[in-house]
Design an enzyme around this catalytic site. Structure first.
Site, short mmCIF file in Angstrom:
data_model
loop_
_atom_site.label_atom_id
_atom_site.label_comp_id
_atom_site.label_asym_id
_atom_site.label_seq_id
_atom_site.Cartn_x
_atom_site.Cartn_y
_atom_site.Cartn_z
N LYS A 189 -33.05 8.48 75.39
CA LYS A 189 -32.06 7.99 74.44
C LYS A 189 -31.05 9.10 74.22
O LYS A 189 -31.38 10.16 73.68
CB LYS A 189 -32.71 7.58 73.12
N GLU B 255 -35.28 11.70 72.84
CA GLU B 255 -33.94 11.60 72.25
C GLU B 255 -33.39 12.98 71.85
O GLU B 255 -33.50 13.39 70.70
CB GLU B 255 -33.95 10.69 71.01
#
Length: 293
Positions: free
Chosen positions: A212, A175
């Site tokens: 992500k 992420e």
């Protein structure tokens, strides 16, 4: 637990991943939005007890099932908590059919070169070894500017940690968040995409990851990453957008599904009756599901 079944759900499941991983730094804000003020708890223990009650209320809701929610990300402390006599990760999978993930980062370093790297993660191997019933992990960095050197450092660090997670038999969610308020957001995302693809190409057979990412300024920017053989799924963070804004943007990106936190819990309150709470949560889940599929 069937890892193969969980993997199949992550690749092909229709729905989204719920981010229920509020940590020590983000918990007070999340509780305040939920109607629990700092004056309502007198210690960290009481604070974490309140956020666990909120998480449990969400997980126990009728609409929180694998029909729309295919995975959920948990805070490390949550792994020792229970719902109806079961550890939370076990309850998610065994009862709800939802794949559990674990947030493993320990927060962010100060900004340098326009980015915030992850702080060191001491004892990571031990944490992964103890994460019983957990399919994968999530680790977050933040990009504030279109600084090529900084973005390259963020992505390298993320993939270095990802390799440790893979070696432990788990699937990492990488992420590298791009700040939605950045004046150079679109440019930063172009640099980020190139760095991600370069690092994906360096992974070997079986070294699979998930991504992500912030909802991009250019729709479908990350399609090439979604199609990469080392990527199981690309999921989107809400990044401070409202539920409606996040869902509108997500719907423009055909190969991303949601992994929302604040947008999932928007409008929920401790003071609501169970019927009111379930209706509000059900509405959010339905919106995010429609945008994801």
């Amino acid at each position: 637990m069937s890892k193969a079944e969980q993997r199949e759900q992550m690749i092909n499941g229709a729905g989204f991943i719920a981010a229920l991983d509020q940590s020590g730094g983000s918990t007070p804000k999340a509780l305040a939005l939920y109607g629990v003020q700092p004056s309502d708890y007198g210690s960290d223990e009481e604070m974490f007890a309140e956020i666990q009650k909120m998480r449990a209320r969400i997980i126990l809701a009728d609409d929180f099932t694998r029909d729309k929610v295919i995975g959920a990300i948990l805070f490390e402390r949550t792994l020792s908590e229970e719902i109806d006599g079961r550890k939370v990760a076990d309850y998610l999978w065994s009862v709800k059919g939802i794949v559990p993930f674990l947030k493993i980062d320990k927060g962010l370093e100060d900004t340098a070169n326009g980015v915030q790297l992850m702080k060191p993660i001491p004892g990571l191997a031990e944490t992964l070894a103890k994460a019983e019933g957990v399919f994968g992990t999530k680790e977050r960095s933040v990009i504030h500017e279109a600084n090529a050197e900084g973005i390259a450092a963020v992505v390298k660090q993320q993939f270095d940690v990802a390799r440790e997670v893979i070696a432990a038999g788990m699937v990492p969610i990488i992420e590298p968040e791009v700040n939605i308020k950045s004046d150079t957001k679109a440019e930063a995302e172009d640099i980020l995409k190139a760095e991600i693809l370069k690092n994906l190409d360096e992974l070997g057979e079986g070294q699979d990851v998930m991504l992500k990412l912030t909802l991009p300024s250019k729709a479908n920017l990350y399609d090439e990453a979604a199609d990469h053989p080392r990527v199981l799924r690309v999921v989107a963070l809400s990044g401070g957008y409202s539920t409606d804004q996040a869902c509108d943007l997500l719907a423009q990106n055909g190969k991303m599904i949601a992994s929302f936190s604040r947008a999932l819990t928007e409008g929920l309150s401790k003071q609501q009756s169970d019927a009111e709470f379930n209706a509000a949560l059900g509405s959010n889940i339905a919106k995010i599901y429609r945008a994801s599929v």
